[in-house]
Design a protein around this motif. Structure first.
Motif: not given
Length: 349
Positions: A170-173, A210-213, A235-238
């Motif tokens: 849910h947080c990532h979405r 959308d960028n999660d870096f 780095y990718s946070g997700k």
């Protein structure tokens, strides 16, 4: 003393009234915040049981009156307190932050739509120096639960881990990266310890697109991903959150961290190599999910939403009932989760 109330989104109720405010919640030396309270006739119905639980009959306890709440003993460190509403007697958890920092603290809660596995702020009371953020009372955290049980049976672990994955998904979405994700941040909503919620979003980041870096690298060493230790760039946070979920799942099922050492340098070396062992006693599906989360290459890990489709969670989708069975049959001397985190939060730059 009037509150310096700043405008908040309507989803977070804020009291706009006078309170006694101070810079700390230590034993009172003045009447600004903590005032020695004697049960008055008007407050006796709610004060009496609280005092009996907190102090002895021959010692008058110190309490802090914040708006309509009574703050009692600290539950974690010095900035989280047990609280009771003066009129309803409902129990809450109160976290105290400086007014300079509280906007950053509550922003993720305001940003996220409600979710059954993520805590909601009940009320915020602002003073000149402190912000008092009230949550519904919890009933212990997952770190303590795993320590007590030594390790969890797969049926229980599946039920609880699914709720964790749903909260993270849910947080990532909705563009929230949790970063410092660990067992202690999940707390029980009920005394039966079957319903979890993610209570702490204090280290999270709200993405602007959308960028999660991410560039900053900090968190609990036992849960940090190898890419955070290896890379000098972003780095990718997700993906890093998913690695932390893998550490959580392993710890729940095995009773110890997948990577352990008393020295940070040695610990980080093990994490960089990404080599760990899984006990044969675990089911093939449980082993599969652990390996899908603790992959050294971030791009090869499952996403948080994909975790929820894994057969270990889908086929074990039953309502777990905690029978409070004794943990003696699950104990092994070499599989122990530390009482406290071995290392403080660390910057890895």
């Amino acid at each position: 003393m009037n509150l310096n109330v700043q405008q908040l989104p309507v989803s977070v109720p804020t009291r706009k009234k006078k309170i006694d405010d101070g810079s700390s919640l230590e034993a009172p030396k003045s009447k600004r915040l903590c005032t020695k309270q004697s049960p008055s006739p008007g407050l006796a119905p709610c004060l009496h049981p609280v005092i009996q639980a907190f102090g002895s009959s021959d010692a008058e306890p110190h309490v802090a009156i914040i708006g309509q709440y009574i703050l009692l003993e600290a539950t974690e460190g010095t900035q989280t307190f047990r609280a009771v509403h003066r009129h309803t007697e409902q129990e809450f958890t109160c976290k105290v932050f400086s007014t300079k920092k509280y906007h950053d603290i509550i922003s993720p809660f305001v940003h996220l739509p409600p979710h059954p596995n993520i805590a909601q702020i009940e009320e915020v009371i602002l003073g000149d120096q402190n912000a008092y953020v009230f949550f519904r009372r919890s009933h212990g955290d997952m770190h303590s639960h795993v320590r007590t049980c030594k390790r969890l049976q797969e049926e229980e672990a599946s039920s609880l881990f699914k709720q964790m994955a749903e909260a993270v998904s849910h947080c990532h979405r909705h563009g929230i990266i949790l970063r410092d994700l660990k067992l202690r941040k999940f707390v029980f909503q009920d005394k039966g310890r079957t319903k979890l919620m993610l209570e702490n979003l204090e280290d999270s980041v709200i993405l602007k697109g959308d960028n999660d870096f991410l560039m900053d690298k900090h968190g609990c060493p036992a849960y940090v991903g190898p890419e955070i230790l290896n890379s000098k760039t972003s780095y990718s946070g997700k993906a890093a959150d998913v690695w932390s979920l893998g550490v959580i799942l392993y710890t729940m099922l095995v009773g110890r961290y997948p990577f352990q050492d008393t020295e940070p340098t040695a610990l980080f070396s093990k994490i960089r190599r990404g080599i760990f062992t899984i006990p044969d006693a675990l089911s093939p599906r449980a082993k599969c999910l652990i390996r899908c989360l603790l992959r050294k290459n971030p791009s090869e890990r499952l996403t948080a939403s994909e975790i929820l489709l894994h057969p270990w969670l889908v086929n074990n989708n039953t309502s777990f009932i905690n029978t409070n069975a004794g943990p003696a049959d699950r104990r092994t001397s070499d599989q122990i989760v530390p009482d406290i985190e071995q290392y403080e939060e660390t910057d890895y730059m």
